[in-house]
Enzyme design. Structure first.
Site, PDB file in Angstrom:
ATOM      1  N   TRP A   1       0.843  -1.213   0.000  1.00  0.00           N
ATOM      2  CA  TRP A   1       0.000   0.000   0.000  1.00  0.00           C
ATOM      3  C   TRP A   1       0.871   1.254   0.000  1.00  0.00           C
ATOM      4  CZ3 TRP A   1      -4.948   0.792  -1.065  1.00  0.00           C
ATOM      5  CH2 TRP A   1      -5.840  -0.283  -0.962  1.00  0.00           C
TER       6      TRP A   1
ATOM      7  N   TRP B   1      -6.730   9.580   3.143  1.00  0.00           N
ATOM      8  CA  TRP B   1      -7.901  10.462   3.264  1.00  0.00           C
ATOM      9  C   TRP B   1      -8.819  10.345   2.069  1.00  0.00           C
ATOM     10  CZ3 TRP B   1     -10.299  12.379   7.212  1.00  0.00           C
ATOM     11  CH2 TRP B   1      -9.606  12.447   8.423  1.00  0.00           C
TER      12      TRP B   1
ATOM     13  N   ASN C   1      -4.274   2.130  12.326  1.00  0.00           N
ATOM     14  CA  ASN C   1      -4.931   2.268  11.011  1.00  0.00           C
ATOM     15  C   ASN C   1      -6.458   2.167  11.102  1.00  0.00           C
ATOM     16  OD1 ASN C   1      -4.783   2.409   8.022  1.00  0.00           O
ATOM     17  ND2 ASN C   1      -5.673   0.365   8.177  1.00  0.00           N
TER      18      ASN C   1
ATOM     19  N   TRP D   1     -12.701  16.413   3.579  1.00  0.00           N
ATOM     20  CA  TRP D   1     -11.614  15.500   3.968  1.00  0.00           C
ATOM     21  C   TRP D   1     -10.279  16.237   4.026  1.00  0.00           C
ATOM     22  CZ3 TRP D   1      -7.709  14.842   0.370  1.00  0.00           C
ATOM     23  CH2 TRP D   1      -7.991  15.178  -0.958  1.00  0.00           C
TER      24      TRP D   1
ATOM     25  N   TRP E   1     -20.492  20.077   1.141  1.00  0.00           N
ATOM     26  CA  TRP E   1     -20.044  19.905   2.525  1.00  0.00           C
ATOM     27  C   TRP E   1     -20.944  20.716   3.458  1.00  0.00           C
ATOM     28  CZ3 TRP E   1     -17.042  15.932   2.565  1.00  0.00           C
ATOM     29  CH2 TRP E   1     -16.163  15.693   1.504  1.00  0.00           C
TER      30      TRP E   1
END
Ligand code: FAD
Length: 478
Positions: free
Chosen positions: A277, A383, A342, A360, A305
């Site tokens: 990753w 994110w 995580n 975000w 938002w």
């Protein structure tokens, strides 16, 4: 001859390609670190700079013990390299690659400027297991999804064995370097003292953590890594980010654990996929230089938002006062330790983006400032993944329920009790949703909502529905 070693994110002596190449080629080797935080965009935050300070201090001590010396200078980087190469009479500058857009540009500019003086810059691969620009799918494009990326990359991966620390020739006469304190990496208000007992930046600390993790940690990793209340992961992320631990060394240490039968092959492979990753994040960043602010799925640029004019909701999230125990536990752990598991990163992120419906990018920026392991590629990808707008993201409509997440991944509530002690007296069936507990259960546990612990700042169900409606309002989503 003299070689300058431009140290970047490779703050170690062992298996360090630039130091090794310089030591093999020159009679004098001058290790140099150039401080130029403004050249990175976004620039590292306070926790990351704290780590860097101590990592440089550790490197300073290690180089001195090896008969060498770390030289520190202020940027701009290109001018500093030119100045030092001239002053030391260096013919070659050795460095390792940093796979970030601005860092790559700086290296290109440095190469051109040094070439004018007849000095060669040699940039060697390091930090990652693969070249983040290289992987291609069958149709010749770069990968947008992790699974096919890792399948291909993993099959071809054969990292060389790590090399030991070289014998470093002394630097010879050099200009007077800056003292470490002059770099101004430590915060003025010394909130960082709380981090000191928790972390040991530098190669020695990295090695200690690796030894503490292997082989038992690798053996249990497949099972234990999902529980934020257990030390089931390696916590090597900041060491890897700063290059205090060679990723090749880590790879082979895992192979040894598997070969000796100390860890099951599947568990080792699960850990290696996490390193995958990390590779993938850099592969994405190579395609999306503004990954930290620009949604990969461009439809999300128009996302409606929530208005938070006085910043009340954002502040509640940042301080761990949302009234949702697992979210608050995570945010308080982050604040207290500079690190977060995580699973907790995913839960607090989902809550910010979906239940609070705040951009975000606010989360990205807060993590950037508070994580000791802040990494441009991994944080941006994380994110976007959480927000559902990434290349290989969880679909937006999959909203984490922090109560269910708590019941599954913190079943006894120990993680919440550690970080939200005002809830410690609640029995485990209510610890993840104190608002649902009968009043007398709360009273017996000494918790009055709104006094000892906040009422939830949003209703989980309503806010989830509102998030899904907002998502459906984007064109092309239904
Ligand atoms: P382990 O489980 O022991 O994994 C070993 C190593 O693999 C890690 O040290 C890390 O280098 C790498 N790794 C593991 N998971 C990931 C992942 N999902 N993406 C990329 N690399 C991974 N990681 C960072 O290093 N820096 C960040 O700034 C960062 N921000 C994140 C933000 C969000 C919103 C999310 C969801 C994830 C983020 N991650 C980040 C990824 C991951 O959470 C951390 O790497 C991991 O928790 C670090 O703990 P560890 O070293 O114990 O991991």
């Amino acid at each position: 001859s003299t070689a300058l070693v431009w140290l970047r994110r490779d703050l170690r002596l062992a298996d360090q390609p630039a130091l090794r190449a310089a030591a093999a080629a020159a009679e004098r080797v001058v290790p140099l670190y150039v401080h130029a935080p403004g050249e990175a965009d976004p620039a590292p935050g306070a926790a990351s700079q704290w780590w860097r300070h101590h990592s440089l201090a550790a490197l300073q001590a290690a180089l001195a013990a090896a008969g060498s010396r770390l030289h520190l200078a202020h940027g701009p980087t290109v001018a500093a390299l030119q100045h030092w190469a001239r002053a030391c009479g260096a013919e070659t500058v050795y460095a390792t690659a940093v796979a970030e857009p601005e860092a790559e540009r700086t290296a290109r500019e440095a190469a051109a400027a040094l070439a004018e003086d007849g000095v060669a810059l040699r940039v060697l691969p390091d930090g990652l297991l693969t070249d983040p620009h290289a992987a291609r799918n069958r149709s010749g494009g770069m990968y947008r999804a992790f699974t096919p990326f890792w399948r291909t990359v993993r099959a071809q991966l054969d990292p060389p064995l790590p090399a030991p620390s070289p014998h470093l020739p002394p630097p010879g006469p050099t200009p007077e370097p800056e003292p470490l304190a002059a770099l101004g990496l430590l915060p003025r208000v010394r909130w960082d003292r709380k981090l000191e007992p928790l972390w040991q930046p530098g190669a020695h600390g990295a090695e200690r953590r690796l030894e503490a993790f292997l082989p038992a940690g690798a053996a249990a990793y497949g099972e234990a890594r999902d529980y934020p209340g257990q030390a089931g992961t390696s916590a090597l992320s900041a060491h890897l980010h700063f290059g205090e631990l060679s990723v090749r060394r880590l790879w082979h240490a895992l192979a040894d654990a598997a070969e000796q039968g100390a860890a099951a092959a599947e568990s080792v492979e699960a850990f290696r996929a996490e390193l995958g990753w990390r590779e993938f994040a850099h592969h994405l960043l190579a395609q999306e230089p503004r990954l930290h602010e620009r949604p990969v799925d461009r439809r999300f640029a128009a996302f409606p938002w929530r208005e938070d004019p006085d910043g009340r909701l954002l502040a509640a999230w940042q301080r761990g006062e949302t009234g949702i125990p697992l979210v608050d536990a995570g945010m308080r752990e982050l604040w207290a330790t500079g690190w977060l598991h995580n699973r907790a990163r995913m839960v607090v992120g989902s809550f910010l983006v979906k239940n609070l419906r705040l951009p975000w990018q606010h989360g990205e920026a807060f993590f950037r400032d508070t994580l000791v392991d802040w990494d441009r590629a991994s944080n941006s990808m994380g994110w976007q993944w959480v927000a559902g707008c990434g290349a290989d993201a969880a679909p937006y409509f999959r909203v984490f329920n922090p109560v269910r997440q708590g019941e599954r991944f913190d079943p006894d509530g120990d993680y919440v009790r550690r970080w939200v002690p005002e809830l410690a007296g609640l029995p485990k069936q209510w610890i993840h949703q104190p608002w649902a507990a009968p009043a007398d259960a709360r009273r017996r546990s000494g918790v009055t909502l709104g006094r000892d612990y906040p009422e939830p700042v949003v209703d989980l169900r309503e806010s989830r529905e509102a998030a899904l409606a907002a998502f459906r309002s984007l064109s092309g989503t239904s």
